[in-house]
Write an enzyme that holds these catalytic residues in place. Structure first.
Site, PDB file in Angstrom:
ATOM      1  N   HIS A 261       0.831  -1.223   0.000  1.00 14.35           N
ATOM      2  CA  HIS A 261       0.000   0.000   0.000  1.00 14.35           C
ATOM      3  C   HIS A 261       0.859   1.264   0.000  1.00 14.35           C
ATOM      4  CE1 HIS A 261      -3.817  -2.158   0.537  1.00 14.35           C
ATOM      5  NE2 HIS A 261      -3.124  -2.976   1.300  1.00 14.35           N
TER       6      HIS A 261
ATOM      7  N   ASN B  16     -10.186  -2.896   2.316  1.00 16.50           N
ATOM      8  CA  ASN B  16      -9.884  -2.846   0.885  1.00 16.50           C
ATOM      9  C   ASN B  16     -11.167  -2.554   0.115  1.00 16.50           C
ATOM     10  OD1 ASN B  16      -7.071  -3.456   0.753  1.00 16.50           O
ATOM     11  ND2 ASN B  16      -7.506  -5.598   1.188  1.00 16.50           N
TER      12      ASN B  16
ATOM     13  N   TYR C  93       0.427  -4.050  11.854  1.00 15.42           N
ATOM     14  CA  TYR C  93       0.276  -2.681  11.345  1.00 15.42           C
ATOM     15  C   TYR C  93       0.911  -1.664  12.290  1.00 15.42           C
ATOM     16  CZ  TYR C  93      -2.348  -3.850   7.207  1.00 15.42           C
ATOM     17  OH  TYR C  93      -2.696  -4.326   5.963  1.00 15.42           O
TER      18      TYR C  93
END
Ligand code: NDP
Length: 482
Positions: free
Chosen positions: A54, A126, A336
């Site tokens: 990303h 997404n 993350y």
């Protein structure tokens, strides 16, 4: 207007920003020209590590508005009827690097940060309701197949299809990727999905499983592979131009927020695992409920500070919203936040774009770039427990209801008993003939460069989705080979 003098980063006035200080007009440069050194040193440090996935993104600020009452499911303040919550959205491609062309066929990231009164709530999804894998062990390997080959430094169709031929659970998502929705014209013309199952928790401490869907109000628009190639030939920044331009023009994009809910009792009965990231919850059984919408209406003033440094993490939940047993969600809760600590530094959540808009009181101490000092409101309060009046304390009122778990701790084959084909078949079957023809063509084009034995292996899985699907790909391949 008052005169503004240029300064060093330490605030001292700069007398010359054009001519280096030298011994004589022809040089050499003197080391005492500190401003020159600072300027060059800063330039050397302008880049931070790019996101491993990303990397290329586009984002804007806006607001989430809740229009329906779902208090029976959740006590989350931001999800109560009438609530308006400021937010940031960042859209992205998965595989391309920071300079990649925007309009390539790829899954799009759809990351949302809601600045709620109870802390930041991030939904990091997404434009697809599912993903390529259901076990987090697969994620690094899957991403390696989407990135560059270590020797050729080029993308490898052989690596992609070899991996997919041995990972049939991916083919549901591959079907979406190769369908029209795999190449949206702009970020505004696609849906977003939280993808994972999360929990909603009400004020009685009852848990309901939930899926979040964000439906575009601009309508779905897509490019074919040929149109995408032509667009990239015109501009590599198609998404940035479209999103930034629309918001500058006051043409604010909107998405409708829908949820699907499933009780804990229902979850024990479903034929499919409701925590499997490669599966949707069929609409007929779990109908989408419209609860609000969000609008994007303000462009960031500084792309780097506000979009490149925006840090979204599924670990950010708020009272009334919780996690689920989804294994990939569990891994992302770690992964993350860890990625942001690496890219941005320990105190990444104190950066203005990531900072909550509610009070923050924690006992973390020191660390690189701690520019906020202690966050307890009292310099004597730097450990816990303490007996100091007014010190921040834990509050059991915010405890989630316990989640019942059962079974032996072991490694279970994540494919055993899982049907990897039916939902891909349902998607294939709902397409019309023209959509299917494009699906077959896009798949055949993506297979170019992969070995015949690899394609034969993956086609055995397409056969199990639907013989018509496998034959469609075969026919498209033959037509391309002339
Ligand atoms: P439904 O017919 O009720 O739902 C079909 C969904 O498919 C619609 O939400 C539609 O989205 C979406 N869709 C249409 N074309 C495409 C495409 N090319 N790529 C991705 N999604 C598309 O049936 P089910 O709920 O039983 O689902 C059937 C299949 O549809 C699933 O196996 C899954 O592949 C796909 N799907 C299901 C979703 C779900 O949450 N149940 C969500 C998205 C896709 P829209 O309404 O926005 O046009």
């Amino acid at each position: 207007m008052t005169k503004k003098t240029m300064t060093t980063s330490a605030g001292a006035p700069v007398s010359d920003n054009q001519n280096s200080m030298t011994a004589g007009a022809r040089g050499p440069v003197l080391l005492q020209d500190y401003q020159l050194i600072e300027k060059l040193a800063h330039q050397n440090r302008e880049r931070i590590p790019e996101r491993v996935v990303h990397a290329k993104g586009w984002g804007a600020y806006g607001a989430l508005r809740i229009t329906e009452d779902i208090s029976q499911y959740t006590k989350a303040k931001a999800l109560q009827k009438g609530a308006t919550t400021p937010m940031l959205a960042r859209f992205s491609t998965v595989a391309g690097e920071l300079g990649a062309a925007d309009n390539e066929r790829d899954v799009r990231g759809f990351a949302l940060k809601f600045y709620t009164d109870d802390g930041n709530w991030d939904l990091v999804g997404n434009n697809t309701p599912v993903f390529f894998l259901r076990d987090p062990y697969k994620f690094p390997d899957f991403i390696h197949t989407q990135k560059r080959h270590p020797r050729t430094n080029m993308r490898s169709a052989e690596a992609m299809w070899d991996y997919w031929s041995l990972s049939p659970e991916a083919l549901h998502q591959v079907t979406i990727l190769m369908s029209d929705r795999g190449c949206p014209t702009t970020p505004m013309h696609m849906n977003g999905y939280g993808s994972h199952t999360y929990s909603l928790i009400n004020d009685q401490g009852e848990r309901t499983w939930v899926k979040f869907h964000f439906k575009t109000q601009q309508g779905h628009q897509h490019l074919t592979n040929a149109e995408s190639g032509a667009k990239i030939g015109e501009t590599r920044e198609g998404y940035q131009e479209a999103l930034f331009g629309a918001i500058e023009d006051g043409d604010f994009p909107k998405w409708t927020l829908q949820i699907q809910v499933m009780s804990e009792a229902e979850a024990a009965q479903t034929a499919f695992n409701p925590f499997d990231l490669t599966k949707v919850w069929p609409h007929a059984d779990f109908p989408p409920i419209t609860i609000g919408e969000f609008e994007l209406n303000r462009n960031p003033d500084n792309y780097f500070a506000e979009i490149e440094q925006a840090a979204f993490s599924p670990s950010n939940i708020v009272p009334g919203v919780g996690f689920s047993p989804d294994k990939v969600l569990q891994a992302r809760i770690f992964s993350y936040a860890d990625a942001h600590r690496y890219r941005l530094g320990t105190h990444y959540e104190a950066l203005p774009v990531n900072a909550p808009k509610c009070p923050v009181h924690h006992y973390h101490k020191d660390g690189q770039m701690n520019f906020t000092g202690g966050r307890t409101g009292n310099p004597d309060v730097y450990y816990e427990p303490n007996s100091i009046e007014g010190a921040p304390r834990e509050d059991r009122d915010f405890a989630e209801p316990p989640l019942a778990v059962s079974g032996d701790a072991d490694r279970f084959d994540h494919r055993e008993g899982n049907d990897d084909y039916s939902q891909a078949r349902a998607l294939h079957d709902l397409m019309d003939d023209a959509q299917r023809a494009r699906l077959y063509q896009n798949t055949a084009e993506a297979m170019q460069g992969a070995k015949e034995e690899t394609i034969a292996r993956v086609l055995t899985h397409y056969e199990q989705i639907s013989p018509a699907y496998a034959n469609g790909i075969r026919t498209a391949r033959m037509a391309m080979q002339g």
